[in-house]
Design an enzyme around this catalytic site. Structure first.
Site, PDB file in Angstrom:
ATOM      1  N   ASN A 143       0.838  -1.191   0.000  1.00 42.12           N
ATOM      2  CA  ASN A 143       0.000   0.000   0.000  1.00 42.12           C
ATOM      3  C   ASN A 143       0.876   1.245   0.000  1.00 42.12           C
ATOM      4  OD1 ASN A 143      -2.593   1.623   0.644  1.00 42.12           O
ATOM      5  ND2 ASN A 143      -1.183   2.209   2.280  1.00 42.12           N
ATOM      6  N   GLU A 144       0.873   2.000  -1.092  1.00 38.29           N
ATOM      7  CA  GLU A 144       1.390   3.369  -1.219  1.00 38.29           C
ATOM      8  C   GLU A 144       2.906   3.504  -1.117  1.00 38.29           C
ATOM      9  OE1 GLU A 144      -2.605   5.882   0.074  1.00 38.29           O
ATOM     10  OE2 GLU A 144      -0.924   5.816   1.481  1.00 38.29           O
ATOM     11  N   ASN A 145       3.640   2.408  -1.040  1.00 38.68           N
ATOM     12  CA  ASN A 145       5.094   2.550  -0.898  1.00 38.68           C
ATOM     13  C   ASN A 145       5.744   3.129  -2.147  1.00 38.68           C
ATOM     14  OD1 ASN A 145       4.756   1.504   1.613  1.00 38.68           O
ATOM     15  ND2 ASN A 145       5.785  -0.427   1.241  1.00 38.68           N
ATOM     16  N   SER A 176      -0.277  -0.313  -4.692  1.00 37.87           N
ATOM     17  CA  SER A 176      -1.494   0.481  -4.872  1.00 37.87           C
ATOM     18  C   SER A 176      -1.268   1.828  -4.194  1.00 37.87           C
ATOM     19  CB  SER A 176      -2.696  -0.224  -4.251  1.00 37.87           C
ATOM     20  OG  SER A 176      -3.882   0.528  -4.425  1.00 37.87           O
TER      21      SER A 176
END
Length: 865
Positions: free
Chosen positions: A469-471, A515
């Site tokens: 997530n978002e890395n 994502s």
């Protein structure tokens, strides 16, 4: 002899380790409560619940209890139990811990068995020859995840000065649910504990380790179900004749059930030897029934997809081990096709050969202490997860994203998604941080990923594996390393190791690195999926959703207060003000509280009471999600999915959830039933014109008549359009306009309605819509003359009939007094508009405390704008 599994979940105690007592005791000013004797402990369970039951700490969710319990996470704790063994004959026995949270040292009869530091995987320790006849003492010592994490993170920073230190956090060095360290909707309750069951596994002959299946479809031929199973033999039975058989008992997950007696079982011998022994089997299924996502095939929400039962049986002269499960026959693809102009690329899911618009939300763990949720190896009495998933399905959702700061969810969760037709986008649990890329961490992460994929890969609901997530997005914005290397530090995990594991263990399912992800810009609107957070975290008003044109919006949302029952869980009487310190503490959005409320007062009045706070912030969230999702559904063909943030809460809090911790739906949940309907009539203002759009998720054309009207709050019709409309399968189209010339200068006293009357049978939700031409706070509203009648509808429901002489917007129906059980199913609808002269009947579920119409009349309260 059969493989046996004996649970060791009883008789546990927990105590504060002596070497930690003095330091913790001194830090708290000498509180005698820290000098605790061994206390009864629940297994499965978490430490904070054990300490709450013993009166050592108060509920971390109540008032500022999160702060008062912070010392617990700085200490080391020991769990211990004694269990009986009557027959240690098998030398091939293991102790299996299905979940240890997190940094643990395990010993049996004072002899060390091993150490762990991964919450997400089961841990097995061979104990053949170490067990005693009679009493055996099992001990698990948990080291403070906070202290261990800080020390490891500091070592990591010192060894890698080229990396941004703010991304190298104490949580990123441990494989533990990241949200437990606190998030912008959750508390910091790090905790520890034996959070899943403990078993003693005896393996006299062999066991089935895991299995996977793939389905091959051919026109006018049976479907071929290919099964690959893996068996482990006991060292004493490496050469014993063994057979593995597969069968489909044939009861499906449909209302009437079905059977397929023509499916012949298959069997094959198990190879001899050590390790993972592979067995291949094939079943032929005549006239296969496909598993379909919710709403695809039958748009009515109570329809169920088809599941087949499968049984794998391992036998020597007698049965040795058995696995039973449900499977669904379906294909799923992630379609990424270049645009004709070369400026972008599609991002959409294709199920059984048909594209599907993903409608849903993000799923976080349903409690801050995950041991409170159902466990895979016990009879499930906890209905929280079921209630939430049924509510998601009933709101028109066909996909949930299991977010990367949480967990690989329980088998119970995925089985329910299989049953309900909810596709699962599964993040691997890495979120908003740099993770280590040294060989030891990557190898441990590989072991974790293999275990997770093998456990979950047979679920038809599982649609996608996602790396994090978002890395990647955060790396592109903030986390550049010094030097010339343009890649994230941990790219080996998401761009190499994880896709390799998925390709080896679950090759039929798509993998997505992160994502959001797509193109040179990880959050590009033209490639991949997009997180539309600049509206909340940037421009601050939901009207800006219309400026986004994503291919797939996988995160976005607006925060709102929880409902009255959730506030009752965490507030004292003196806290019941919208700006009290405790109410502010239970807002983790970190926006600045006045700024958070300012987002609401752009459209709704300033809250003066706690009731105002609930009502106005929830209405603002309703309009925000409605506006954004309808905008993107109207662009079906470019955009193929919306997963808003988030479905539910893990504690009582003001957050983006549409169902609060007390399982009370917020206003936006009821709106989701409308804006996620399979056929949607959507209204959009373009200057002096209101456009009407029809969105059709079905695989058949929809047609009928659309009526548009400009009406005053008192009921006078100022303008009207009637037109025939049709929209093709799986598409959206503009079907007409209504000019607003008659509204000029009267925007505060008029509104627009749209109604679609289809020629086929469709659910009523979504077929009508309302658009205000002024901010709700500025509407000029006469007294609606609201009338209410309550009567028995049937054995299980009351009929609450409401009528209004003039416009009654945003009607909030509620019951004073003690909360009713199962609030998710209490009201058929809520927070809706009643138009001038309209009469509407809403069903209200009966309960033991709500058993007569008079009881309803006494407790019913209705609020309107």
């Amino acid at each position: 002899m059969k493989t046996t599994r004996t649970t060791i979940n009883h008789g546990w105690t927990v105590r504060l380790l002596a070497e930690e007592k003095a330091g913790a005791h001194s830090a708290l000013g000498g509180s005698d409560k820290l000098l605790v004797p061994p206390l009864p402990a629940n297994v499965p369970g978490h430490l904070h619940d054990d300490l709450m039951r013993a009166g050592v700490i108060q509920d971390p969710f109540y008032r500022f209890g999160e702060i008062g319990a912070a010392w617990v996470d700085e200490c080391d704790w020991a769990y211990e139990t004694t269990f009986q063994v009557t027959d240690p004959a098998s030398q091939h026995a293991c102790l299996v811990f299905h979940g240890l949270d997190t940094v643990a040292e395990i010993s049996l009869n004072d002899s060390p068995l091993g150490q762990t530091d991964n919450m997400f995987v089961p841990h097995e320790f061979p104990v053949g020859g170490k067990l005693r006849v009679g009493d055996n003492t099992l001990r698990v010592v948990f080291r403070s995840a906070m202290r261990v994490g800080r020390a490891r993170a500091q070592e990591w920073r010192e060894a890698n000065p080229q990396l941004p230190s703010n991304a190298m956090t104490e949580r990123a060095v441990l494989r533990k649910a990241q949200y437990m360290y606190g998030w912008d909707w959750g508390p910091r309750v790090v905790s520890c504990g034996i959070w899943q069951p403990v078993e003693l596994l005896s393996l006299p002959v062999a066991r089935i380790l895991d299995w996977r299946h793939e389905v091959q479809f051919s026109p006018d031929a049976p479907a071929r179900l290919h099964i690959q199973a893996f068996v482990e033999r006991s060292p004493e039975a490496e050469d014993a004749p063994l057979t593995l058989a597969a069968s489909l008992p044939g009861v499906g997950n449909t209302e009437d059930g079905f059977s397929d007696p023509g499916v012949e079982p298959a069997s094959a011998p198990v190879p001899t030897g050590e390790g993972r022994l592979r067995v291949d089997l094939t079943l032929n299924i005549e006239d296969p029934r496909l598993w379909q996502p919710a709403g695809r095939g039958d748009p009515h929400p109570d329809s169920l997809p088809t599941l087949y039962q499968i049984e794998l049986s391992l036998a020597a002269d007698e049965p040795v081990d058995t696995r039973r499960a449900h499977i669904g026959l379906r294909t799923i693809e992630l379609i990424r096709e270049p645009d004709p102009d070369g400026k972008g690329e599609s991002f959409k899911f294709r199920v059984n050969g048909h594209d599907i618009f993903a409608k849903g939300a993000n799923w976080i763990p349903a409690d801050s202490l995950p041991s409170r949720l159902p466990h895979d190896s016990e009879e499930v009495h906890n209905t929280r997860v079921r209630d939430l998933l049924v509510a998601a399905r009933d709101a028109g959702m066909n996909m949930l994203r299991v977010w990367g700061g949480g967990l690989y969810e329980s088998e119970h969760f995925y089985h329910l998604c299989d049953q309900l037709g909810i596709l699962v986008w599964q993040d691997f649990p890495y979120a908003c941080a740099y993770y280590q890329e040294d060989d030891a961490f990557v190898q441990a992460s590989r072991t974790e990923a293999i275990a997770a994929v093998r456990r979950l890969r047979n679920h038809p609901s599982l649609a996608l594996w996602c790396g994090n997530n978002e890395n990647h997005w955060f790396f592109g914005m903030w986390w550049r390393r010094t030097g010339a290397d343009p890649r994230p530090f941990d790219h080996k995990i998401y761009e190499h190791m994880l896709p390799e594991v998925v390709a080896e263990e679950d090759p039929a399912r798509p993998y997505w690195p992160s994502s959001p992800f797509g193109g040179d810009d990880p959050n590009s609107p033209d490639f991949g999926d997009m997180h539309c957070w600049d509206v909340w975290h940037g421009r601050g008003d939901w009207i800006h959703y219309a400026e986004h044109r994503p291919r797939f919006s996988s995160e976005f949302g607006f925060s709102a207060s929880c409902g009255p029952a959730a506030w009752d869980m965490c507030l004292a009487d003196q806290d019941r003000s919208p700006r009290s310190l405790v109410v502010k503490w239970h807002d983790k959005t970190a926006k600045g509280y006045d700024r958070y409320l300012g987002y609401t007062t752009l459209h709704f009045p300033d809250p003066e009471t706690l009731d105002d706070l609930i009502y106005y912030t929830q209405l603002n969230q309703l309009e925000a999600l409605k506006f954004g999702i309808e905008s993107w559904r109207r662009t079906m063909g470019r955009c193929w999915g919306t997963l808003f943030w988030q479905l539910q809460d893990c504690w009582p809090v003001q957050s983006w959830a549409v169902i609060d911790y007390a399982l009370e739906p917020k206003a936006a949940y009821y709106a989701a039933r409308r804006f996620y309907a399979p056929v949607l009539l959507s209204l959009a203002r373009r200057g002096d014109v209101v456009e009407a759009h029809l969105v059709n998720d079905l695989l058949t054309q929809v047609e009928g008549d659309v009526k548009l009207a400009l009406i005053t709050a008192g009921g006078e019709v100022l303008a009207e359009e009637k037109l025939s409309a049709a929209v093709g399968p799986n598409s959206a189209a503009k079907v007409g306009d209504l000019t607003l010339a008659a509204a000029q200068g009267r925007e505060t006293e008029v509104f627009v309605t749209g109604e679609f009357a289809p020629t086929q049978d469709l659910p009523a939700q979504g077929l009508s819509n309302t658009l205000f031409l002024a901010e709700p706070k500025d509407l000029d509203l006469p007294d609606p003359g609201l009338a209410v009648e309550v009567a028995d509808a049937d054995d299980h429901h009351f009929a609450v009939t409401l009528s209004a002489k003039s416009l009654a917007p945003y009607l909030w129906l509620r019951l004073d007094g003690e909360p009713e059980p199962s609030p998710l199913t209490l009201w058929e609808d809520n927070f809706f508009h009643l138009h001038p002269g309209e009469t509407r009947t809403i069903k209200l579920r009966k309960s033991p405390t709500l058993d007569t119409p008079e009881a309803v009349r006494t407790r019913l309260t209705i609020r309107r704008l």
